[in-house]
Design an enzyme around this catalytic site. Structure first.
Site, PDB file in Angstrom:
ATOM      1  N   CYS A  71      34.887  60.308  47.027  1.00 46.57           N
ATOM      2  CA  CYS A  71      36.356  60.233  47.017  1.00 46.57           C
ATOM      3  C   CYS A  71      36.955  61.633  47.164  1.00 46.57           C
ATOM      4  O   CYS A  71      36.784  62.262  48.189  1.00 46.57           O
ATOM      5  CB  CYS A  71      36.836  59.492  45.767  1.00 46.57           C
ATOM      6  SG  CYS A  71      38.529  58.895  45.934  1.00 46.57           S
ATOM      7  N   HIS A 173      33.940  54.362  46.696  1.00 45.04           N
ATOM      8  CA  HIS A 173      33.262  54.621  45.422  1.00 45.04           C
ATOM      9  C   HIS A 173      31.955  53.822  45.339  1.00 45.04           C
ATOM     10  O   HIS A 173      31.988  52.648  44.968  1.00 45.04           O
ATOM     11  CB  HIS A 173      34.175  54.231  44.250  1.00 45.04           C
ATOM     12  CG  HIS A 173      35.331  55.154  44.083  1.00 45.04           C
ATOM     13  ND1 HIS A 173      35.282  56.277  43.296  1.00 45.04           N
ATOM     14  CD2 HIS A 173      36.558  55.146  44.636  1.00 45.04           C
ATOM     15  CE1 HIS A 173      36.433  56.923  43.352  1.00 45.04           C
ATOM     16  NE2 HIS A 173      37.232  56.254  44.168  1.00 45.04           N
ATOM     17  N   GLU A 175      29.831  53.931  43.106  1.00 48.39           N
ATOM     18  CA  GLU A 175      29.620  53.539  41.697  1.00 48.39           C
ATOM     19  C   GLU A 175      30.460  52.321  41.304  1.00 48.39           C
ATOM     20  O   GLU A 175      30.262  51.766  40.221  1.00 48.39           O
ATOM     21  CB  GLU A 175      29.919  54.730  40.771  1.00 48.39           C
ATOM     22  CG  GLU A 175      31.393  55.031  40.507  1.00 48.39           C
ATOM     23  CD  GLU A 175      32.127  55.761  41.628  1.00 48.39           C
ATOM     24  OE1 GLU A 175      31.521  55.956  42.710  1.00 48.39           O
ATOM     25  OE2 GLU A 175      33.295  56.142  41.431  1.00 48.39           O
TER      26      GLU A 175
END
Lengths: 190, 256
Positions: A71, A173, A175
């Site tokens: 990001c 993202h 994650e």
């Protein structure tokens, strides 16, 4: 804020030993660097500079240490950004950061599909056109087409991932992108 | 192109899921984190946890829940339940939640939306609106916003409230129709359409899902950006994956 914890937990999940640090020596000693981040470009660069980390990250990464940006961590590796006035970035890759030029609502938030522009070890388990989770308003414009790894459409086509030698970075993202996101982190850690 | 989203919602009391969820291969059907992970594996796009612990300890249980979810859950999640101010936001976001839903606090003190959006970003401020039809038959439809879990009327028009909350910096709405909630007769299309027409930000439709056509209808006919459902998934009537396949077959852009 929570992003840091999410990235830490996701990397641990795929087997990494994670150190969250602002210490120059720890950055030098690490096997690989991950730069996550949500927030403003200028603030982030200011904080990195205040800790003396700009030169350390540049030296280590340009010296060949594996680097993963997420990001804002993608935006920061380029030379400069328009976000809230002109700010210098880490300059690991040539190019700049600009506000998404779309008629659609900004920030761009949600699951969007990602088209691959070249092969990558990190995306070995990711079918082309897979969805990943985005939260951002700015996008990178690399100077070299060869650095572009993925693009995504959001009322405009923008660069959603870059890779150049030991440097890889994603606008989305991993994650927060379920099993496919974790597979990218796993391939980075291995 | 952005996908539409399916969001299962889990009600949590004292750290335990209130309605049992029917999953196979789950060790503890009352553990919110295990259930959430099972939903992630099934393809849920996000999750919402509503903490309904009825005590002053709720803030602590919310922070603890966020922290546990952050360790095991790798899709975005929202937590709501008694969050009042920036300090609550900070704690819960720091523990790992992606977004926080507020309802009563926002109507009591709308400025909390501005402050939290400015400090943490609009993307994490979800304003929950519980709306109930108050117009008479034959009149143009009007809905009122309720607080305290639907117990207290506010006198505020739900559509006007949505417009104000969006202007103040809300990132998203979680819109529950008190009229259709629990009926399994379908979402409230008129209410949802009234809100999506009035605001630019994403609207999560909630209340009334009973079959997969209901999910399609509220996206197609009321422009909902996401569908929230509890019982049709919890009781195993449909899997998330099945629901997504069905919506995709109806021409809706879904992450499969």
């Amino acid at each position: 804020m929570g992003n840091l914890r999410s990235v830490e937990k996701a990397l641990e999940k795929v087997g990494a030993e994670v150190i969250v640090t602002r210490d120059q020596d720890q950055v030098r000693r690490a096997d690989a660097l991950v730069l996550p981040g949500v927030g403003a470009f200028g603030d982030a660069m200011h904080n990195l500079a205040k800790r003396g980390l700009v030169d350390v990250i540049r030296e280590e990464t340009l010296g060949g240490k594996p680097f993963l940006g997420i990001c804002l961590g993608l935006d920061l590796i380029f030379e400069e950004s328009d976000e809230h006035g002109l700010n210098q970035g880490l300059g690991l890759l040539p190019g700049r950061v600009e506000l998404l030029s779309t008629e659609l609502k900004i920030p761009h938030i949600g699951w969007n599909d990602v088209s691959r522009r070249k092969q990558s070890r990190l995306l070995a388990d990711v079918p082309d056109g897979s969805f990943f989770y985005f939260v951002h308003s700015y996008a990178v414009v690399p100077a070299r087409d060869s650095d572009i790894l993925c693009t995504t459409d959001y009322g405009c086509s923008f660069v959603s991932a870059v890779e150049h030698e030991n440097i890889a970075a994603f606008q989305f993202h991993p994650e927060k992108s379920s099993s496919l996101g974790l597979s990218i982190l796993k391939n980075f850690v291995q | 192109m952005l996908s539409k989203r399916i969001i299962p919602c889990l009600d949590v009391r004292n750290g335990r899921v209130v309605k049992g969820v029917r999953f196979v291969n789950i060790r503890d059907a009352g553990d919110p984190v295990e259930m959430a992970s099972a939903y992630d594996r099934e393809g849920a796009d996000e999750l919402i946890f509503l903490d309904i612990t009825a005590s002053h300890e709720r803030r602590e249980t919310v922070v603890e829940l966020a922290g546990r979810c952050a360790e095991e859950l790798f899709i975005p999640f929202t937590i709501g339940g008694g969050m009042r101010d920036e300090a609550d936001f900070r704690k819960v976001l720091k523990a790992g939640a992606d977004k926080i839903a507020i309802n009563t606090a926002a109507l009591d003190n709308p400025d909390v939306i501005n402050r939290c959006a400015r400090r943490f970003g609009s993307q994490c401020v979800v304003v929950a609106i519980d709306a109930k039809l108050v117009s008479e038959e034959g009149e143009e439809k009007r809905w009122e916003a309720f607080v305290h879990g639907g117990r207290t009327p506010t006198g505020r028009d739900a559509v006007k409230w949505a417009v104000e909350a969006a202007e103040r910096g809300a990132g998203e709405f979680m819109l529950t129709s008190m009229d259709t909630d629990g009926t399994r007769d379908g979402y409230d299309i008129d209410l949802t359409k009234a809100i999506t027409d009035a605001v630019e930000i994403p609207v999560i439709a909630s209340g009334g899902a009973g079959n997969l056509d209901h999910l399609v209808e509220v996206v197609r006919d009321a422009d909902a950006d996401a569908v929230l459902a509890a019982s049709i998934f919890h009781y195993g009537t449909y899997s998330i994956h099945e629901a997504k396949e069905y919506m995709a077959a109806a021409g809706i852009h879904m992450r499969l």
